[in-house]
Design a protein around this motif. Sequence first.
Motif, PDB file in Angstrom:
ATOM      1  N   LYS A  34      29.940  52.161  46.434  1.00 11.21           N
ATOM      2  CA  LYS A  34      29.529  51.208  45.338  1.00 11.21           C
ATOM      3  C   LYS A  34      31.907  50.274  45.549  1.00 11.21           C
ATOM      4  O   LYS A  34      32.123  49.521  46.096  1.00 11.21           O
ATOM      5  CB  LYS A  34      29.620  50.949  43.949  1.00 11.21           C
ATOM      6  CG  LYS A  34      28.267  51.354  43.932  1.00 11.21           C
ATOM      7  CD  LYS A  34      28.236  50.588  42.554  1.00 11.21           C
ATOM      8  CE  LYS A  34      26.736  49.738  42.631  1.00 11.21           C
ATOM      9  NZ  LYS A  34      26.478  48.412  41.371  1.00 11.21           N
ATOM     10  N   ASN A  37      37.038  49.508  42.120  1.00 11.05           N
ATOM     11  CA  ASN A  37      37.630  48.242  40.918  1.00 11.05           C
ATOM     12  C   ASN A  37      38.593  46.908  41.623  1.00 11.05           C
ATOM     13  O   ASN A  37      38.385  46.088  40.953  1.00 11.05           O
ATOM     14  CB  ASN A  37      36.740  47.981  39.756  1.00 11.05           C
ATOM     15  CG  ASN A  37      35.532  48.861  40.099  1.00 11.05           C
ATOM     16  OD1 ASN A  37      34.993  48.556  39.570  1.00 11.05           O
ATOM     17  ND2 ASN A  37      35.289  50.281  38.318  1.00 11.05           N
ATOM     18  N   MET A  38      39.218  47.738  41.722  1.00 10.75           N
ATOM     19  CA  MET A  38      40.611  47.093  41.799  1.00 10.75           C
ATOM     20  C   MET A  38      41.575  47.077  42.750  1.00 10.75           C
ATOM     21  O   MET A  38      41.503  48.917  43.251  1.00 10.75           O
ATOM     22  CB  MET A  38      41.070  46.983  40.578  1.00 10.75           C
ATOM     23  CG  MET A  38      42.533  45.988  40.443  1.00 10.75           C
ATOM     24  SD  MET A  38      43.036  45.896  39.324  1.00 10.75           S
ATOM     25  CE  MET A  38      44.774  45.635  38.880  1.00 10.75           C
ATOM     26  N   ASN A  74      33.912  46.937  45.069  1.00  9.04           N
ATOM     27  CA  ASN A  74      32.860  47.074  44.864  1.00  9.04           C
ATOM     28  C   ASN A  74      32.633  44.827  44.603  1.00  9.04           C
ATOM     29  O   ASN A  74      33.150  44.640  43.643  1.00  9.04           O
ATOM     30  CB  ASN A  74      33.243  47.247  42.939  1.00  9.04           C
ATOM     31  CG  ASN A  74      31.782  47.218  42.252  1.00  9.04           C
ATOM     32  OD1 ASN A  74      30.421  46.873  42.885  1.00  9.04           O
ATOM     33  ND2 ASN A  74      31.905  48.184  41.083  1.00  9.04           N
ATOM     34  N   GLU A  76      30.744  43.541  42.855  1.00  4.96           N
ATOM     35  CA  GLU A  76      30.166  43.325  41.825  1.00  4.96           C
ATOM     36  C   GLU A  76      31.455  43.435  40.224  1.00  4.96           C
ATOM     37  O   GLU A  76      31.486  42.855  39.608  1.00  4.96           O
ATOM     38  CB  GLU A  76      29.120  43.753  40.619  1.00  4.96           C
ATOM     39  CG  GLU A  76      27.517  43.966  41.436  1.00  4.96           C
ATOM     40  CD  GLU A  76      26.579  45.186  41.425  1.00  4.96           C
ATOM     41  OE1 GLU A  76      27.233  45.975  40.565  1.00  4.96           O
ATOM     42  OE2 GLU A  76      26.156  45.035  41.696  1.00  4.96           O
ATOM     43  N   SER A  77      32.863  44.053  40.497  1.00  8.03           N
ATOM     44  CA  SER A  77      33.983  44.083  40.001  1.00  8.03           C
ATOM     45  C   SER A  77      34.466  42.588  40.209  1.00  8.03           C
ATOM     46  O   SER A  77      34.373  41.267  40.669  1.00  8.03           O
ATOM     47  CB  SER A  77      34.762  44.364  41.081  1.00  8.03           C
ATOM     48  OG  SER A  77      35.827  44.242  40.086  1.00  8.03           O
ATOM     49  N   LYS A  78      34.623  42.484  38.715  1.00  9.78           N
ATOM     50  CA  LYS A  78      35.744  40.967  37.734  1.00  9.78           C
ATOM     51  C   LYS A  78      36.379  40.696  39.074  1.00  9.78           C
ATOM     52  O   LYS A  78      37.124  39.136  39.308  1.00  9.78           O
ATOM     53  CB  LYS A  78      35.841  41.077  36.548  1.00  9.78           C
ATOM     54  CG  LYS A  78      34.297  40.918  35.906  1.00  9.78           C
ATOM     55  CD  LYS A  78      34.565  40.772  34.412  1.00  9.78           C
ATOM     56  CE  LYS A  78      33.111  40.372  33.821  1.00  9.78           C
ATOM     57  NZ  LYS A  78      32.344  39.028  33.601  1.00  9.78           N
TER      58      LYS A  78
END
Length: 96
Positions: A34, A37-38, A74, A76-78
Motif C-alpha cells: 500500500k 502514509n506520509m 497509500n 487512502e491516507s488522509k
Amino acid sequence: MKIITAVVILGCLLVVELEGQARFPKGRCFCADKGVNMVPSKLIEKVEIIPPSPSCKTQEIVVTLKNSRQKCLNPESKFIQKYIMKVVEKRSLQKK
C-alpha cells in the motif's frame, strides 16, 4: 544479392522496433504494497497518480523525492488526500 540485402534491412528494422518497446511486465503493479502514509511535503519533487488499469487493479500514487528516490504512497491516507486537494486548488488558482 538483392534478397540478402532486403533480409538484412528487415532484420535491422525488427531490432529497432523491439528496442523501442516498453519493458514493463504485464500484470504487475509498480508498488508492491500500500505504501507509506506520509512524506514531508518539502521533500516531494513530483507526484504521479497512476489509475487502475488491466495490468494493475489498484490506484497507485508514486512520489519522486528531491534526492531522486521514489516512494509509493497509500492512496487512502488522509495526508495524501489533503495534499492532492491542496495541489489541485493551487493549480486551479494559477489558471485563473
